[in-house]
Design a protein around this motif. Sequence first.
Motif, PDB file in Angstrom:
ATOM      1  N   TRP A 131       0.951  -1.363  -0.042  1.00 37.53           N
ATOM      2  CA  TRP A 131      -0.002  -0.206   0.173  1.00 37.53           C
ATOM      3  C   TRP A 131       1.163   1.171  -0.012  1.00 37.53           C
ATOM      4  CZ3 TRP A 131      -0.486   4.072   3.361  1.00 37.53           C
ATOM      5  CH2 TRP A 131      -1.542   4.859   3.250  1.00 37.53           C
ATOM      6  N   GLU A 132       1.890   1.253   0.713  1.00 44.95           N
ATOM      7  CA  GLU A 132       2.827   2.608   1.215  1.00 44.95           C
ATOM      8  C   GLU A 132       3.490   2.569  -0.333  1.00 44.95           C
ATOM      9  OE1 GLU A 132       6.630   3.680   3.712  1.00 44.95           O
ATOM     10  OE2 GLU A 132       4.683   3.169   4.777  1.00 44.95           O
ATOM     11  N   CYS A 133       3.827   1.633  -0.908  1.00 49.41           N
ATOM     12  CA  CYS A 133       4.444   1.869  -2.230  1.00 49.41           C
ATOM     13  C   CYS A 133       3.870   2.532  -3.292  1.00 49.41           C
ATOM     14  CB  CYS A 133       4.961   0.377  -2.884  1.00 49.41           C
ATOM     15  SG  CYS A 133       6.125  -0.302  -2.136  1.00 49.41           S
ATOM     16  N   ARG A 134       2.373   2.290  -3.232  1.00 47.78           N
ATOM     17  CA  ARG A 134       1.438   2.784  -4.405  1.00 47.78           C
ATOM     18  C   ARG A 134       0.760   4.119  -3.827  1.00 47.78           C
ATOM     19  NH1 ARG A 134       2.559   2.381  -9.112  1.00 47.78           N
ATOM     20  NH2 ARG A 134       0.526   1.997  -9.765  1.00 47.78           N
ATOM     21  N   ALA A 135       0.680   4.274  -2.718  1.00 48.91           N
ATOM     22  CA  ALA A 135      -0.234   5.258  -2.244  1.00 48.91           C
ATOM     23  C   ALA A 135       0.334   6.809  -2.619  1.00 48.91           C
ATOM     24  CB  ALA A 135      -0.555   5.238  -0.535  1.00 48.91           C
ATOM     25  N   PRO A 136      -0.589   7.812  -3.163  1.00 48.17           N
ATOM     26  CA  PRO A 136      -0.143   8.999  -3.409  1.00 48.17           C
ATOM     27  C   PRO A 136       0.413   9.562  -1.914  1.00 48.17           C
ATOM     28  CG  PRO A 136      -2.316   8.798  -4.081  1.00 48.17           C
ATOM     29  CD  PRO A 136      -2.019   7.522  -3.306  1.00 48.17           C
ATOM     30  N   VAL A 137       1.257  10.500  -1.987  1.00 45.98           N
ATOM     31  CA  VAL A 137       2.064  11.071  -1.164  1.00 45.98           C
ATOM     32  C   VAL A 137       0.965  11.584  -0.015  1.00 45.98           C
ATOM     33  CG1 VAL A 137       3.561  13.077  -0.059  1.00 45.98           C
ATOM     34  CG2 VAL A 137       4.136  11.815  -2.016  1.00 45.98           C
ATOM     35  N   THR A 138       0.129  12.486  -0.462  1.00 45.33           N
ATOM     36  CA  THR A 138      -1.051  12.976   0.409  1.00 45.33           C
ATOM     37  C   THR A 138      -1.947  11.981   1.381  1.00 45.33           C
ATOM     38  OG1 THR A 138      -2.663  12.840  -1.256  1.00 45.33           O
ATOM     39  CG2 THR A 138      -1.462  15.017  -1.333  1.00 45.33           C
ATOM     40  N   VAL A 139      -2.095  10.808   0.716  1.00 43.27           N
ATOM     41  CA  VAL A 139      -2.688   9.644   1.358  1.00 43.27           C
ATOM     42  C   VAL A 139      -1.702   9.097   2.349  1.00 43.27           C
ATOM     43  CG1 VAL A 139      -3.856   7.612   1.124  1.00 43.27           C
ATOM     44  CG2 VAL A 139      -4.369   9.416  -0.529  1.00 43.27           C
ATOM     45  N   ARG A 140      -0.684   8.794   1.673  1.00 44.03           N
ATOM     46  CA  ARG A 140       0.561   8.107   2.588  1.00 44.03           C
ATOM     47  C   ARG A 140       0.633   8.861   3.891  1.00 44.03           C
ATOM     48  NH1 ARG A 140       3.946   7.250  -1.309  1.00 44.03           N
ATOM     49  NH2 ARG A 140       5.324   9.020  -0.882  1.00 44.03           N
ATOM     50  N   LYS A 141       0.957  10.212   3.867  1.00 50.27           N
ATOM     51  CA  LYS A 141       1.187  11.038   4.972  1.00 50.27           C
ATOM     52  C   LYS A 141       0.072  10.812   6.006  1.00 50.27           C
ATOM     53  CE  LYS A 141       3.472  15.022   3.008  1.00 50.27           C
ATOM     54  NZ  LYS A 141       3.528  16.309   2.383  1.00 50.27           N
ATOM     55  N   LEU A 142      -1.217  10.476   5.791  1.00 48.29           N
ATOM     56  CA  LEU A 142      -2.149   9.953   6.881  1.00 48.29           C
ATOM     57  C   LEU A 142      -1.973   8.839   7.449  1.00 48.29           C
ATOM     58  CD1 LEU A 142      -5.079  11.644   4.684  1.00 48.29           C
ATOM     59  CD2 LEU A 142      -3.886  12.697   6.520  1.00 48.29           C
ATOM     60  N   GLY A 143      -1.329   7.923   6.817  1.00 44.46           N
ATOM     61  CA  GLY A 143      -0.889   6.494   7.354  1.00 44.46           C
ATOM     62  C   GLY A 143      -1.932   5.502   6.745  1.00 44.46           C
ATOM     63  N   PRO A 144      -1.711   4.323   6.943  1.00 46.40           N
ATOM     64  CA  PRO A 144      -2.701   3.266   6.247  1.00 46.40           C
ATOM     65  C   PRO A 144      -3.706   2.869   6.803  1.00 46.40           C
ATOM     66  CG  PRO A 144      -0.832   2.178   7.461  1.00 46.40           C
ATOM     67  CD  PRO A 144      -0.416   3.803   7.628  1.00 46.40           C
ATOM     68  N   ARG A 145      -3.999   3.214   7.935  1.00 44.03           N
ATOM     69  CA  ARG A 145      -5.091   2.819   8.643  1.00 44.03           C
ATOM     70  C   ARG A 145      -5.860   3.998   9.155  1.00 44.03           C
ATOM     71  NH1 ARG A 145      -2.097  -0.691  11.807  1.00 44.03           N
ATOM     72  NH2 ARG A 145      -1.714  -2.654  10.775  1.00 44.03           N
ATOM     73  N   PRO A 146      -7.128   4.118   8.526  1.00 43.86           N
ATOM     74  CA  PRO A 146      -8.030   5.355   9.093  1.00 43.86           C
ATOM     75  C   PRO A 146      -8.383   5.234  10.558  1.00 43.86           C
ATOM     76  CG  PRO A 146      -9.071   4.287   7.472  1.00 43.86           C
ATOM     77  CD  PRO A 146      -8.044   3.277   7.818  1.00 43.86           C
ATOM     78  N   GLU A 147      -7.980   6.378  11.154  1.00 40.60           N
ATOM     79  CA  GLU A 147      -8.696   6.139  12.781  1.00 40.60           C
ATOM     80  C   GLU A 147      -9.894   6.210  13.133  1.00 40.60           C
ATOM     81  OE1 GLU A 147      -6.023   5.675  14.423  1.00 40.60           O
ATOM     82  OE2 GLU A 147      -4.635   5.942  12.679  1.00 40.60           O
TER      83      GLU A 147
END
Length: 114
Positions: free
Chosen positions: A98-114
């Motif tokens: 997931w981290e390899c492909r997530a856009p930077v803006t999404v990656r900065k938020l982390g893989p799991r929604p809180e």
Amino acid sequence: MATEGDVRRIALALREVTEKPSYGTPGFRVKDRLFARVHEMPDVLLLRRPSVEDREALISSNPAAFFTTDHYEGHASVLVRLPEVDVDELRELIEEAWECRAPVTVRKLGPRPE
């Protein structure tokens, strides 16, 4: 032993992930960027890795669980034999993909929604 059901549950719990067929099998995308898909081979998952070198190191570390084929020569993806990994390792591998492909803006938020 991990299963396709574990793949689906783990992948869909990650931020901005949707399931969409890829080559006729379930594929998992973050913001429409494919990072994992169930392979045509039974009990095999294709996952994105950071680099070909990383893929090769992973294969060397556990060739019973990780492999590739000529089709993926030069591509930063690895094939995973699901029965050879446990669910915790699968979770880590999917999050790394997931981290390899997530856009930077999404990656900065982390893989799991809180």
